[in-house]
Motif scaffolding. Sequence first.
Motif, short mmCIF file in Angstrom:
data_model
loop_
_atom_site.label_atom_id
_atom_site.label_comp_id
_atom_site.label_asym_id
_atom_site.label_seq_id
_atom_site.Cartn_x
_atom_site.Cartn_y
_atom_site.Cartn_z
N LYS A 110 0.82 -1.21 0.00
CA LYS A 110 0.00 0.00 0.00
C LYS A 110 0.86 1.27 0.00
CE LYS A 110 -3.97 -2.19 2.27
NZ LYS A 110 -3.96 -3.26 1.37
N GLU A 111 1.91 1.24 -0.80
CA GLU A 111 2.79 2.39 -0.98
C GLU A 111 3.02 2.57 -2.48
OE1 GLU A 111 6.36 2.70 1.42
OE2 GLU A 111 5.61 1.05 2.65
N ASN A 112 2.82 3.78 -2.95
CA ASN A 112 2.98 4.06 -4.38
C ASN A 112 4.42 4.44 -4.67
OD1 ASN A 112 2.32 4.35 -7.03
ND2 ASN A 112 1.57 6.44 -6.81
N LYS A 113 5.29 3.44 -4.67
CA LYS A 113 6.70 3.66 -4.99
C LYS A 113 7.26 2.41 -5.63
CE LYS A 113 8.92 2.23 -0.69
NZ LYS A 113 9.80 2.65 0.38
N ILE A 114 8.46 2.52 -6.16
CA ILE A 114 9.12 1.38 -6.78
C ILE A 114 9.91 0.63 -5.71
CG2 ILE A 114 10.87 0.68 -8.46
CD1 ILE A 114 10.05 3.15 -10.11
N PHE A 115 9.72 -0.67 -5.66
CA PHE A 115 10.43 -1.51 -4.71
C PHE A 115 11.47 -2.34 -5.44
CE2 PHE A 115 6.48 -0.65 -2.59
CZ PHE A 115 6.82 -0.58 -1.25
N GLY A 116 12.69 -2.36 -4.93
CA GLY A 116 13.71 -3.26 -5.45
C GLY A 116 13.58 -4.62 -4.76
N LEU A 117 14.26 -5.60 -5.30
CA LEU A 117 14.16 -6.95 -4.75
C LEU A 117 14.59 -6.99 -3.29
CD1 LEU A 117 13.58 -9.95 -5.03
CD2 LEU A 117 15.88 -10.24 -6.00
N LYS A 118 15.66 -6.31 -2.93
CA LYS A 118 16.14 -6.33 -1.55
C LYS A 118 15.09 -5.78 -0.60
CE LYS A 118 19.47 -6.43 1.70
NZ LYS A 118 18.78 -6.56 2.95
N SER A 119 14.43 -4.69 -0.94
CA SER A 119 13.42 -4.13 -0.04
C SER A 119 12.19 -5.04 0.04
CB SER A 119 13.03 -2.71 -0.44
OG SER A 119 12.41 -2.68 -1.70
N ILE A 120 11.85 -5.71 -1.05
CA ILE A 120 10.73 -6.66 -1.03
C ILE A 120 11.09 -7.84 -0.12
CG2 ILE A 120 9.39 -8.31 -2.40
CD1 ILE A 120 9.63 -6.29 -4.74
N ILE A 121 12.30 -8.35 -0.27
CA ILE A 121 12.74 -9.46 0.59
C ILE A 121 12.71 -9.05 2.06
CG2 ILE A 121 14.74 -10.87 1.22
CD1 ILE A 121 15.51 -10.79 -1.79
N ASP A 122 13.24 -7.86 2.35
CA ASP A 122 13.29 -7.39 3.74
C ASP A 122 11.91 -7.31 4.37
OD1 ASP A 122 16.04 -7.18 3.60
OD2 ASP A 122 16.05 -5.00 3.28
N GLN A 123 10.89 -7.02 3.56
CA GLN A 123 9.54 -6.86 4.09
C GLN A 123 8.70 -8.13 4.05
OE1 GLN A 123 7.52 -3.07 3.24
NE2 GLN A 123 9.34 -2.53 2.06
N THR A 124 9.16 -9.15 3.33
CA THR A 124 8.34 -10.36 3.21
C THR A 124 8.98 -11.60 3.82
OG1 THR A 124 9.25 -10.82 1.00
CG2 THR A 124 7.14 -9.62 1.11
N LEU A 125 10.29 -11.64 3.87
CA LEU A 125 10.97 -12.85 4.34
C LEU A 125 11.70 -12.57 5.64
CD1 LEU A 125 12.49 -14.11 0.96
CD2 LEU A 125 10.30 -14.71 2.00
N ASP A 126 11.78 -13.57 6.46
CA ASP A 126 12.44 -13.46 7.75
C ASP A 126 13.85 -14.05 7.65
OD1 ASP A 126 12.40 -12.58 10.34
OD2 ASP A 126 11.53 -14.41 11.16
N GLU A 127 14.59 -13.60 6.64
CA GLU A 127 15.94 -14.10 6.43
C GLU A 127 16.75 -13.05 5.67
OE1 GLU A 127 16.15 -17.08 2.94
OE2 GLU A 127 14.08 -17.23 3.66
N GLU A 128 18.04 -13.12 5.81
CA GLU A 128 18.93 -12.21 5.09
C GLU A 128 19.32 -12.87 3.76
OE1 GLU A 128 20.84 -8.79 4.26
OE2 GLU A 128 19.64 -9.14 6.05
#
Length: 82
Positions: A31-49
Amino acid sequence: FKNDKHFLAQIGCNTNKTVLDTQSYAPFFFKENKIFGLKSIIDQTLDEEPQFLHNGGNDAHYTLKSLLVMAQAAWHISQIMI
């Protein structure tokens, strides 16, 4: 793929594409109107580095895992709204 597109259409995602792109679905999901890179998507969806990004196989692995997390969460939300 047909069932995936049908499900995503039911929860309000644009499925007039032949490719499911996490970068296209992330603004809807977060619910944010911006471009997400893969790293930021991973940080917000996965519980792993993530390890070794920008390696094709690893990017595909994390992209699929993130997409599945977003789809599962969207499905749960859609069930609550029924």
